[in-house]
Design an enzyme around this catalytic site. Structure first.
Site, short mmCIF file in Angstrom:
data_model
loop_
_atom_site.label_atom_id
_atom_site.label_comp_id
_atom_site.label_asym_id
_atom_site.label_seq_id
_atom_site.Cartn_x
_atom_site.Cartn_y
_atom_site.Cartn_z
CG ASN A 173 -1.94 -1.13 1.14
OD1 ASN A 173 -2.93 -1.03 0.42
ND2 ASN A 173 -1.69 -2.20 1.90
CD GLU A 174 4.54 1.45 -2.86
OE1 GLU A 174 4.93 2.07 -1.85
OE2 GLU A 174 5.26 0.64 -3.46
N PRO A 175 2.31 5.25 -0.76
CG PRO A 175 4.17 6.62 -0.34
CD PRO A 175 3.79 5.26 -0.87
CB SER A 177 -2.68 3.27 0.09
OG SER A 177 -2.03 2.83 -1.08
CB THR A 192 8.39 0.21 -3.29
OG1 THR A 192 7.68 0.94 -2.27
CG2 THR A 192 8.15 -1.27 -3.11
#
Length: 642
Positions: A173-175, A177, A192
């Site tokens: 869940n990347e920035p 999210s 990532t």
């Protein structure tokens, strides 16, 4: 001041505490080291499994991958084998998988989980769930919905284990999210992908997508444990713990969960207020180590030399209690100043004519992290052995092998390669080139290629130490077994690794050993080498009286440097000293310009990092009012490795 056997580590032992947590928006537990953290997490999992077994119920776990949970998995395997921990009632759902990704690929999380946990416990295969990375694009959405449905059918997640990425991601869940997200296909953040580059032998080989369990799914678990280790995680941990929930730091949404806890080693917790500046949030015991930390902090914050600080500076910066703890603040500042000044050790004050082992995890850590010290040790006529613990072969590009093969081909007549010998060389050369032509990203090299890459690193290592006056006779290539997997992921430290180190200690009987205390390298080799030396040294201690114990010098430099309040020794370096150190680093040509594994959070080349950190240490000392140097290396000393 001369450096002798009376020196002890200045790192204070800080007792666990729950005081000073008012800035923390989620419960945090801090452990002295990753092993303690892993044991406690495994204990909690085992406790939950046994509780549910007693009730005749299943337990549903959400599981992560990566380096952080490996210690937990190893402890669970141990508990299964030695204590009979039964996993027959366990159902697991992994957080994520790269997309696209075949389940048997080296980088697949299916393979990771089999190798690191599932193949070693009695969990029923039908109870294992991992997102699939090998399905057609048009089936991904339905697969994600089905994954959510399987979690619901299992009764929901009882306990989820998480790591945290440098971007603050949990799962993938990347920035950006938010707490509404569910299992889905995501685009991976640049940070990532950089972090994963070492596993894929280059960022260009890292998939751009992944399937991940959503934050909303995670937050529905009954209990959540987030684990983080290492200094490189400290900044994002502080943001996730001490700042309000923010989509730019997805882990911060754990603050909204009623039963989420951060489990941190002391390095990952180092930026939290209660660890970095505890006097701002609680009453502290003002012993000399704590007073030293506070005075250095105040000096740097105000941009005033230590001896220019006055009582008003302390009062204006929440240090009233420090002023009241000592009758004369000027005298205290002078004492701290003198403490630091006496830790500056010039080359003529270093020991001479003694036996020294420099342990270098990779074949370049010696000159990167302590090239200045190595130069001085040789100049002082010490008997120096540089022990390269791993062969470093996975960090060599295929192009370097091609280049050296081409050199031999062009020089075969000069080298005397004729007749059958030349034909054998050309046959082997073609075998290697054919393999490179069909090689897939991240594929394990042929054994002959692994050896050639190791020899490239060995030759560079010898060239590096020749700059400071050593020769090939002073180099030992330990080639420790844990490293020789052909991949970035390594085997656990075993008896053979410890024995190799112990045998060298028994052979040399060193007065001093130098060890990498720089434990945040991205693929864990430094930490594993540290563990092997630590265990070998414990056995060495048992076999020898204390007066024969070597003094341990912990160095840093490739990934971070010792902070001023931590260091026991500062070694000043002139411009010529630093230039010679950089020249030695340059001899590692396979790591120059574009290293295979530079780490995701520092774009500089290793020689630039060494230069900047050494210059930075000297500049910090100068700002504190201490003698001005061009550069300096820092060391922590001890007899028993912490």
């Amino acid at each position: 001041m001369s450096v002798d056997a009376t020196m002890q580590s200045s790192i204070p032992a800080v007792s666990p505490t729950t005081e000073g947590t008012q800035r923390e928006r989620v419960p945090v537990r801090i452990f002295d080291n990753p092993a303690q953290l892993a044991r406690e997490v495994a204990r909690r999992i085992a406790e939950l499994i046994r509780e549910r077994q007693a009730e005749g119920r299943t337990v549903v776990l959400g599981l992560p991958t990566g380096s952080t949970p490996i210690g937990v998995y190893q402890e669970l395997i141990r508990m299964h084998r030695e204590e009979g921990l039964d996993f027959s009632n366990v159902i697991t759902f992994n957080l994520d998988e790269y997309y696209p990704m075949q389940p048997d690929s080296l980088q697949s999380y299916h393979r990771f989980m089999r190798e690191n946990l599932f193949d070693h416990i009695n969990i029923p295969p039908e109870n294992i769930h991992i997102p699939r990375g090998d399905i057609p694009p048009e089936e991904v959405e339905a697969h994600c919905q089905a994954y959510e449905e399987e979690i619901r059918k299992a009764g929901g997640l009882d306990l989820v284990l998480l790591g945290i990425g440098r971007s603050g991601h949990i799962g993938f869940n990347e920035p950006g999210s938010g707490p509404e997200t569910r299992t889905r296909l995501v685009v991976l953040d640049e940070i990532t992908r950089k972090d994963a580059a070492s596993d894929f032998f280059g960022e260009e080989n890292v998939p751009r997508h992944a399937i991940t369990m959503g934050i909303g799914t995670i937050l529905e678990a009954l209990e959540i444990i987030l684990m983080a280790t290492g200094e490189h995680k400290a900044p994002i941990v502080r943001r996730a713990v001490e700042e309000p929930p923010d989509r730019q730091v997805p882990a911060s949404f754990l603050q909204t969960h009623p039963n989420a806890t951060f489990y941190l080693d002391r390095a990952a917790a180092s930026e939290l207020t209660r660890e970095k500046t505890p006097w701002l949030v609680r009453e502290v015991v003002w012993d000399k180590p704590m007073a030293k930390r506070a005075i250095i902090w105040l000096s740097e914050k105000l941009g005033k030399a230590i001896l220019k600080l006055e009582a008003a500076d302390f009062y204006r910066n929440h240090l009233h209690s420090l002023v009241h703890a000592y009758p004369d603040v000027d005298a205290l500042c002078l004492e701290i100043f003198e403490d630091l000044r006496q830790r500056i050790v010039y080359s003529h004050q270093l020991f001479k004519h003694q036996r020294v082992i420099v342990f270098s995890p990779h074949p370049d850590d010696d000159v990167i992290s302590m090239g200045g010290m190595l130069d001085k040790l040789v100049a002082n006529q010490n008997e120096v052995i540089v022990a390269y613990m791993t062969n470093g072969s996975v960090a060599v590009f295929d192009a370097d092998v091609r280049r050296y093969l081409r050199f031999v081909e062009l020089s075969h007549d000069i080298l005397g390669l004729e007749g059958e010998a030349l034909e054998r060389f050309r046959a082997r050369q073609q075998e290697i080139l054919d393999f490179f032509a069909r090689k897939k990203p991240g594929e394990v090299d042929l054994e002959v290629i692994q050896k050639l890459k190791a020899h490239i690193r060995y030759a560079e290592a010898v060239a590096g130490i020749e700059v400071v006056g050593l020769t090939a006779e002073h180099a030992r290539f330990l080639d420790m077994p844990f490293y020789k997997t052909g991949t970035v992921r390594k085997d656990p430290i075993g008896e053979a690794d410890i024995r190799i180190v112990l045998d060298l200690l028994e052979e040399i009987h060193p007065h001093h050993i130098f060890v990498a205390g720089d434990l945040s390298d991205p693929h864990g080799t430094h930490r594993m080498c540290y563990t092997a030396i630590q265990q070998a040294l414990q056995r060495y201690h048992r076999a020898h009286p204390r007066e024969e114990w070597p003094l341990v010098w912990l160095y840093r430099g490739a990934w971070q440097e010792w902070e001023v309040h931590q260091a026991d020794v500062f070694l000043p370096m002139s411009k010529a000293d630093l230039d010679r150190k950089i020249e030695a680093i340059f001899k590692h040509e396979s790591q120059k310009d574009r290293a295979m594994f530079p780490g995701a959070y520092d774009d500089r080349e290793f020689w630039q990092r060494a230069r900047d950190r050494n210059r930075g240490t000297a500049e910090t000392l100068n700002r504190l009012g201490l003698p001005e140097f061009y550069a300096a290396e820092a060391f922590v000393t001890c007899y028993e490795m912490p």
